[in-house]
Write a protein that holds these residues in place. Structure first.
Motif, PDB file in Angstrom:
ATOM      1  N   HIS A 208      -4.534   7.927   6.504  1.00  6.63           N
ATOM      2  CA  HIS A 208      -5.504   6.913   6.089  1.00  6.63           C
ATOM      3  C   HIS A 208      -5.529   6.843   4.565  1.00  6.63           C
ATOM      4  O   HIS A 208      -5.374   7.854   3.884  1.00  6.63           O
ATOM      5  CB  HIS A 208      -6.924   7.307   6.542  1.00  6.63           C
ATOM      6  CG  HIS A 208      -7.238   6.980   7.955  1.00  6.63           C
ATOM      7  ND1 HIS A 208      -7.374   5.693   8.404  1.00  6.63           N
ATOM      8  CD2 HIS A 208      -7.460   7.784   9.027  1.00  6.63           C
ATOM      9  CE1 HIS A 208      -7.680   5.707   9.692  1.00  6.63           C
ATOM     10  NE2 HIS A 208      -7.723   6.968  10.098  1.00  6.63           N
ATOM     11  N   ASN A 209      -5.728   5.659   4.043  1.00  2.00           N
ATOM     12  CA  ASN A 209      -6.127   5.465   2.646  1.00  2.00           C
ATOM     13  C   ASN A 209      -6.807   4.102   2.594  1.00  2.00           C
ATOM     14  O   ASN A 209      -6.656   3.282   3.503  1.00  2.00           O
ATOM     15  CB  ASN A 209      -4.955   5.610   1.657  1.00  2.00           C
ATOM     16  CG  ASN A 209      -3.912   4.524   1.756  1.00  2.00           C
ATOM     17  OD1 ASN A 209      -4.220   3.337   1.634  1.00  2.00           O
ATOM     18  ND2 ASN A 209      -2.657   4.928   1.968  1.00  2.00           N
ATOM     19  N   ARG A 210      -7.581   3.880   1.584  1.00  2.00           N
ATOM     20  CA  ARG A 210      -8.398   2.673   1.489  1.00  2.00           C
ATOM     21  C   ARG A 210      -7.549   1.399   1.613  1.00  2.00           C
ATOM     22  O   ARG A 210      -7.920   0.455   2.303  1.00  2.00           O
ATOM     23  CB  ARG A 210      -9.170   2.673   0.173  1.00  2.00           C
ATOM     24  CG  ARG A 210     -10.388   1.789   0.188  1.00  2.00           C
ATOM     25  CD  ARG A 210     -11.209   1.963  -1.067  1.00  2.00           C
ATOM     26  NE  ARG A 210     -11.801   3.306  -1.072  1.00  2.00           N
ATOM     27  CZ  ARG A 210     -12.160   3.979  -2.150  1.00  2.00           C
ATOM     28  NH1 ARG A 210     -12.005   3.447  -3.332  1.00  2.00           N
ATOM     29  NH2 ARG A 210     -12.690   5.167  -2.058  1.00  2.00           N
ATOM     30  N   CYS A 211      -6.401   1.387   0.953  1.00  2.00           N
ATOM     31  CA  CYS A 211      -5.557   0.190   0.942  1.00  2.00           C
ATOM     32  C   CYS A 211      -5.011  -0.137   2.335  1.00  2.00           C
ATOM     33  O   CYS A 211      -5.165  -1.263   2.809  1.00  2.00           O
ATOM     34  CB  CYS A 211      -4.418   0.386  -0.057  1.00  2.00           C
ATOM     35  SG  CYS A 211      -3.314  -1.035  -0.217  1.00  2.00           S
ATOM     36  N   ILE A 212      -4.376   0.828   2.989  1.00  2.00           N
ATOM     37  CA  ILE A 212      -3.769   0.538   4.296  1.00  2.00           C
ATOM     38  C   ILE A 212      -4.839   0.310   5.360  1.00  2.00           C
ATOM     39  O   ILE A 212      -4.668  -0.521   6.253  1.00  2.00           O
ATOM     40  CB  ILE A 212      -2.737   1.619   4.719  1.00  2.00           C
ATOM     41  CG1 ILE A 212      -1.818   1.081   5.824  1.00  2.00           C
ATOM     42  CG2 ILE A 212      -3.411   2.910   5.152  1.00  2.00           C
ATOM     43  CD1 ILE A 212      -0.930  -0.053   5.425  1.00  2.00           C
ATOM     44  N   ASP A 213      -5.969   1.011   5.259  1.00  2.00           N
ATOM     45  CA  ASP A 213      -7.072   0.784   6.205  1.00  2.00           C
ATOM     46  C   ASP A 213      -7.552  -0.669   6.112  1.00  2.00           C
ATOM     47  O   ASP A 213      -7.720  -1.353   7.125  1.00  2.00           O
ATOM     48  CB  ASP A 213      -8.240   1.725   5.922  1.00  2.00           C
ATOM     49  CG  ASP A 213      -7.931   3.188   6.180  1.00  2.00           C
ATOM     50  OD1 ASP A 213      -6.866   3.493   6.752  1.00  2.00           O
ATOM     51  OD2 ASP A 213      -8.772   4.033   5.802  1.00  2.00           O
TER      52      ASP A 213
ATOM     53  N   CYS B 267       0.834  -1.203   0.000  1.00  2.00           N
ATOM     54  CA  CYS B 267       0.000   0.000   0.000  1.00  2.00           C
ATOM     55  C   CYS B 267       0.864   1.247   0.000  1.00  2.00           C
ATOM     56  O   CYS B 267       2.001   1.221   0.461  1.00  2.00           O
ATOM     57  CB  CYS B 267      -0.878   0.045   1.261  1.00  2.00           C
ATOM     58  SG  CYS B 267      -2.106  -1.258   1.374  1.00  2.00           S
ATOM     59  N   ARG B 268       0.292   2.337  -0.478  1.00  2.00           N
ATOM     60  CA  ARG B 268       0.948   3.640  -0.379  1.00  2.00           C
ATOM     61  C   ARG B 268       0.915   4.061   1.090  1.00  2.00           C
ATOM     62  O   ARG B 268      -0.120   3.956   1.746  1.00  2.00           O
ATOM     63  CB  ARG B 268       0.186   4.655  -1.232  1.00  2.00           C
ATOM     64  CG  ARG B 268       0.832   6.026  -1.273  1.00  2.00           C
ATOM     65  CD  ARG B 268       0.012   7.019  -2.101  1.00  2.00           C
ATOM     66  NE  ARG B 268      -1.138   7.467  -1.335  1.00  2.00           N
ATOM     67  CZ  ARG B 268      -2.408   7.149  -1.594  1.00  2.00           C
ATOM     68  NH1 ARG B 268      -2.710   6.379  -2.608  1.00  2.00           N
ATOM     69  NH2 ARG B 268      -3.385   7.605  -0.835  1.00  2.00           N
ATOM     70  N   ILE B 269       2.055   4.493   1.623  1.00  2.00           N
ATOM     71  CA  ILE B 269       2.114   4.943   3.010  1.00  2.00           C
ATOM     72  C   ILE B 269       2.751   6.324   3.047  1.00  2.00           C
ATOM     73  O   ILE B 269       3.825   6.536   2.487  1.00  2.00           O
ATOM     74  CB  ILE B 269       2.898   3.963   3.908  1.00  2.00           C
ATOM     75  CG1 ILE B 269       2.130   2.642   4.028  1.00  2.00           C
ATOM     76  CG2 ILE B 269       3.166   4.573   5.277  1.00  2.00           C
ATOM     77  CD1 ILE B 269       2.779   1.597   4.901  1.00  2.00           C
TER      78      ILE B 269
ATOM     79  N   GLU C  38      -7.260   6.488  14.563  1.00  2.00           N
ATOM     80  CA  GLU C  38      -7.755   7.813  14.917  1.00  2.00           C
ATOM     81  C   GLU C  38      -8.558   8.364  13.743  1.00  2.00           C
ATOM     82  O   GLU C  38      -8.435   7.877  12.622  1.00  2.00           O
ATOM     83  CB  GLU C  38      -6.586   8.731  15.288  1.00  2.00           C
ATOM     84  CG  GLU C  38      -5.869   8.274  16.547  1.00  2.00           C
ATOM     85  CD  GLU C  38      -4.853   9.278  17.068  1.00  2.00           C
ATOM     86  OE1 GLU C  38      -4.845  10.441  16.618  1.00  2.00           O
ATOM     87  OE2 GLU C  38      -4.056   8.891  17.943  1.00  2.00           O
ATOM     88  N   PRO C  39      -9.397   9.371  13.973  1.00  2.00           N
ATOM     89  CA  PRO C  39     -10.265   9.870  12.902  1.00  2.00           C
ATOM     90  C   PRO C  39      -9.543  10.288  11.618  1.00  2.00           C
ATOM     91  O   PRO C  39     -10.045  10.042  10.525  1.00  2.00           O
ATOM     92  CB  PRO C  39     -10.970  11.070  13.537  1.00  2.00           C
ATOM     93  CG  PRO C  39     -10.970  10.764  14.996  1.00  2.00           C
ATOM     94  CD  PRO C  39      -9.680  10.031  15.251  1.00  2.00           C
ATOM     95  N   ASP C  40      -8.354  10.898  11.734  1.00  2.00           N
ATOM     96  CA  ASP C  40      -7.702  11.397  10.521  1.00  2.00           C
ATOM     97  C   ASP C  40      -6.350  10.744  10.207  1.00  2.00           C
ATOM     98  O   ASP C  40      -5.663  11.169   9.286  1.00  2.00           O
ATOM     99  CB  ASP C  40      -7.538  12.919  10.586  1.00  2.00           C
ATOM    100  CG  ASP C  40      -6.686  13.375  11.758  1.00  2.00           C
ATOM    101  OD1 ASP C  40      -6.396  12.553  12.651  1.00  2.00           O
ATOM    102  OD2 ASP C  40      -6.299  14.554  11.767  1.00  2.00           O
TER     103      ASP C  40
END
Length: 170
Positions: A125-130, A96-98, A161-163
């Motif tokens: 956050h991003n869809r892949c790492i989440d 994933c992109r980090i 966390e939220p963001d």
């Protein structure tokens, strides 16, 4: 108490100039740094950022700066070699992109295993790492601020966390 050792650069014994091993050894290798220095040794911001960049990662600062003493900066100054090694492993395992959004700069909660002590990083956050974190690690509990916690077998704790993800590498 003795101040921590901070590695600003490193050197290794290189094979004979011109050999294939010599050409291959020109690329910085975090494992060589870790092997020669315990994971507790601290790195300079520039050295840590170089390892992240080489691994295809980046860091982002809301203040567009790297000064450890400014809370809107993202600093990697005095981060542990083990922390940098493990965030790179997460990227390689997840594919994933980090993007690192928080490091050792002021403004985080203090403590033995804190951002300032070099044990924690924040990533965007991003869809892949989440999906990777929530699918690969069990949810263990909820932190006092309401953030769900996930724990790897190696003991890494991911706080959702939220963001951003607040990650403790022990």
């Amino acid at each position: 108490m003795t101040p921590p050792v901070i590695i600003r650069s490193y050197s290794v014994i290189l094979p004979r100039r011109g050999s294939a091993k010599h050409r291959a050894s020109q690329t910085p290798d975090l494992e060589q740094v870790r092997a020669r220095n315990a994971p507790m040794v601290r790195m300079s911001h520039d050295l840590a950022a170089g390892f992240l960049e080489e691994a295809g990662m980046r860091y982002k600062s809301s203040g567009h700066c790297t000064n450890r003493q400014v809370f809107t900066c993202t600093s990697l100054e005095s981060v542990r070699t083990g922390t940098i090694s493990r965030i790179i492993e997460l990227k390689e395992e997840s594919d994933c992109r980090i993007t690192v959004t928080g490091g050792t700069e002021v403004g985080h909660a203090p403590g033995r295993y804190s951002h300032g002590a070099g044990y924690k990083l924040d990533i965007a956050h991003n869809r892949c790492i989440d999906r990777y974190i929530t699918d690969h690690y069990p949810r263990t509990e909820t932190r006092g601020d309401g953030s769900p916690l996930y724990r790897s077998e190696a003991g890494t704790i991911f706080a959702d966390e939220p963001d951003h993800w607040d990650i403790l590498f022990r």
